[in-house]
Design an enzyme around this catalytic site. Structure first.
Site, short mmCIF file in Angstrom:
data_model
loop_
_atom_site.label_atom_id
_atom_site.label_comp_id
_atom_site.label_asym_id
_atom_site.label_seq_id
_atom_site.Cartn_x
_atom_site.Cartn_y
_atom_site.Cartn_z
N ASP A 1 0.90 -1.45 0.28
CA ASP A 1 -0.22 -0.21 0.05
C ASP A 1 0.55 0.94 0.19
OD1 ASP A 1 -2.94 0.93 0.50
OD2 ASP A 1 -1.46 2.19 2.35
N GLU B 1 -2.13 -5.73 -3.21
CA GLU B 1 -0.92 -4.65 -3.08
C GLU B 1 0.19 -5.43 -2.28
OE1 GLU B 1 -3.42 -1.59 -0.95
OE2 GLU B 1 -3.67 -3.26 0.12
#
Length: 236
Positions: A55, A127
């Site tokens: 992220d 992610e």
């Protein structure tokens, strides 16, 4: 389930540390049955820690891209673009384009229920994959991967709107109304592909209703419908 060698071919990168790639696609449910024994000595952990890092790597790459691509825009517009590009739904779109559902390692029951197609899990795995690429190959590998697979979203990204929930909340505050209330009115579909129906209500206004593959998506759709219906946003 397809092999991770096939996934390496899809993403165009061969990992030196195969355990990182395995970890990136391993869901925590795999540790609760016999299948975990087959992967634990390779992966040791599931993808959640990698998701945390991925992220941040995604955010850094997108921030740098926006800063260099739109030198005339202020912080507010850049923030609007950024929020649209790094949200979970954007990661899910990339995961679906890469067919990551074919590679997710789940527990036996979760595999049978088709949890590998869950939009939230796919976004998380995307992610985690970014983090694995970063750890194994550095930013020179992770950055091109992100820019390539976010290309369509980068081209269509526009700063003219906040996300709908934020816009509706701020509009309500300007009118000194209570905050919008979101409730789940119905849940349908199988466990691996649920559909949530959300109602958003605001004092003195008619409710708006919308459905989506996650509560977050349905809430955004309901807020968007409200904003367009009340002509706060133009339907574009």
């Amino acid at each position: 389930m397809k092999t991770l060698d096939e996934l390496e071919k899809i993403i165009g990168f061969e990992f030196a540390d195969k355990a990182l790639l395995t970890q990136a696609v391993t869901h925590s449910s795999s540790y609760f049955d016999g299948r975990a024994k087959k992967t634990r000595d390779i992966a040791q952990k599931h993808y959640e820690r990698l998701e945390f890092l991925g992220d941040r790597v995604l955010g850094l790459v997108i921030s740098e891209y926006l800063l260099s691509t739109f030198p005339e825009e202020d912080e507010g517009d850049l923030n609007l673009r950024f929020a649209q590009l790094v949200r979970k739904e954007s990661c899910t779109l990339v995961a679906e384009s890469l067919k990551l559902d074919d590679f997710v390692i789940l527990g036996t029951n979760e595999t049978k229920s088709g949890l590998n197609k869950n939009p939230t899990i796919l976004g998380d795995v995307c992610e985690a994959l970014i983090a694995a690429l970063f750890l194994d190959g550095g930013m020179e590998i992770a950055k091109p991967f992100i820019l390539k697979h976010w290309d369509e979203q980068l081209k269509s990204n526009q700063p003219h709107k906040q996300d709908a929930k934020t816009a509706l909340q701020e509009w309500a505050q300007k009118l000194k109304l209570p905050l919008p209330l979101y409730i789940v009115s119905q849940t349908t579909g199988p466990a691996h592909a649920p559909q949530f129906t959300i109602e958003v209500s605001l004092t003195n206004y008619e409710k708006s209703v919308a459905s989506g593959q996650s509560k977050r998506i349905a809430e955004q759709k309901a807020a968007t419908e409200f904003l367009i219906r009340e002509k706060i946003w133009l339907d574009q």
